[in-house]
Design an enzyme around this catalytic site. Structure first.
Site, PDB file in Angstrom:
ATOM      1  N   ASP A   1      -2.831   6.948  -4.728  1.00  0.00           N
ATOM      2  CA  ASP A   1      -4.245   7.265  -5.060  1.00  0.00           C
ATOM      3  C   ASP A   1      -4.705   8.366  -4.192  1.00  0.00           C
ATOM      4  O   ASP A   1      -4.391   8.300  -3.012  1.00  0.00           O
ATOM      5  CB  ASP A   1      -5.108   6.260  -5.390  1.00  0.00           C
ATOM      6  CG  ASP A   1      -5.435   5.418  -4.147  1.00  0.00           C
ATOM      7  OD1 ASP A   1      -4.316   4.713  -3.739  1.00  0.00           O
ATOM      8  OD2 ASP A   1      -6.614   5.220  -3.631  1.00  0.00           O
TER       9      ASP A   1
ATOM     10  N   ASP B   1       0.859  -1.184   0.083  1.00  0.00           N
ATOM     11  CA  ASP B   1       0.029   0.009   0.097  1.00  0.00           C
ATOM     12  C   ASP B   1       0.855   1.160  -0.078  1.00  0.00           C
ATOM     13  O   ASP B   1       2.098   1.317   0.598  1.00  0.00           O
ATOM     14  CB  ASP B   1      -0.948  -0.073   1.357  1.00  0.00           C
ATOM     15  CG  ASP B   1      -1.884   1.033   1.226  1.00  0.00           C
ATOM     16  OD1 ASP B   1      -1.989   1.809   0.233  1.00  0.00           O
ATOM     17  OD2 ASP B   1      -2.138   1.545   2.391  1.00  0.00           O
TER      18      ASP B   1
END
Length: 345
Positions: free
Chosen positions: A116, A82
């Site tokens: 993102d 992540d």
């Protein structure tokens, strides 16, 4: 239920040449207590927060030098990373997308996440649109940088279904080999409603095509995962096993229980080694470590059974009907059944 909501089994081919059958669950790696030890042989992979690794200079240098991500974690299976996007909701990261993508690629992540922009349900349309466009730019940049790992093409768009569709279409246009659905969990974690989340998943699968693996960031409730698989999702990650245990919740394939009554009454019997080793059901509920391990085992076993069902060409429709029958009896206020049926009217 419409026939096109049920599909055959997809696979995930990583750049190291390893092909894995789907679906798969990736629990969040906890450095102080390695997650793969909690569920023993049940773990098929895990997800590691690359931002936490990157921000420690000595560790960053070691991982990009003589060591590697898999050596650091002590796990040879599938490892996704992540980017720290979630942490970006609450703090300024002082981090460039290119830097964290390059770092993930260098340390040997199998699945790389671009930085993102998470889009909570409360974001207005202009905010959601701006975040979506920035996310698109960062995915495009990541695709140009990564060499060793698969880049997750992240769909954003918040609560606006048309923006979600535009985002999914753009990921298909980019030719991503791995699609990730971002910021979706808040839309179905209340009363198990699939009204919006189901529409997003169904649309995304139609846009990305039949073979591209589809990852739902943050999904980890056993009763919901089979329905997401039926809608086209393949990969899930979460630390829900620990969050639920911290709140005293005992996961089952039919929903999480706050009290041991149904287990004690024989309505549910757990086959996990953690429950078998505990002296009583109450002891499982009252001990955080045991409850966390039970929850993790339950999620992993749920996904493994789904994978086995698809591999043998089993009847997923029937499996879902059996789950719903028990779930709705246990939780009559749940929106899972009604919203699932509404998706197929």
């Amino acid at each position: 239920m419409s026939p096109d909501s049920i599909r055959g089994q997809r696979t995930l081919l990583t750049k190291d040449g390893v092909r894995r059958a789907l679906p798969i669950f990736l629990p969040v790696y906890q450095p102080r207590e390695p997650v793969f030890q909690l569920a023993r042989e049940e773990i098929d992979g895990c997800i590691v927060n690359a931002y936490f690794l990157y921000k420690q200079r000595e560790l960053r240098e070691r991982l990009t030098g003589p060591s590697s991500l898999k050596a650091h974690v002590g796990f040879a299976g599938l490892i996704a990373t992540d980017s720290g996007a979630f942490q970006g909701l609450t703090r300024r990261l002082y981090l460039k997308n290119a830097d964290i993508v390059r770092f993930q690629d260098r340390i040997g992540s199998d699945i790389i996440s671009p930085l993102d922009l998470i889009t909570p349900p409360g974001d207005k349309r202009t905010t959601a649109l701006g975040k979506m466009r920035t996310t698109h730019k960062r995915v495009r940049q990541a695709l140009a940088i990564a060499e060793r790992g698969l880049v997750a093409g992240v769909q954003q768009g918040g609560r606006f279904l048309d923006l979600r569709r535009d985002s999914g279409a753009y990921m298909a246009e980019l030719g991503v080999e791995y699609l990730a659905i971002g910021s979706l969990v808040p839309f179905f974690n209340r009363a198990h409603s699939l009204a919006f989340a189901g529409a997003v998943l169904r649309d995304a699968r139609g846009l990305i095509g039949a073979q591209v693996p589809m990852h739902v960031y943050g999904a980890g409730e056993p009763v919901e995962l089979p329905f997401m698989v039926a809608l086209g999702a393949d990969v899930f990650d979460s630390s829900s096993y620990a969050h639920y245990a911290r709140g005293g919740w005992y996961m089952t394939p039919y929903g999480a229980l706050a009290e041991p009554g149904r287990v004690m009454a024989g309505e549910f019997r757990c086959a996990c080694p953690h429950c078998a080793e505990a002296p009583t059901v109450e002891a499982v509920f009252s001990d955080f470590a045991t409850l966390r391990a039970h929850n993790l085992w339950t999620i992993c076993r749920t996904v493994r059974e789904l994978r086995a069902l698809l591999a043998r060409g089993g009847d997923l429709n029937r499996h879902l009907e059996e789950l719903l029958d028990i779930h709705q009896r246990w939780f009559p206020e749940s929106r899972l059944g009604p919203t699932w049926e509404a998706l197929h009217e």
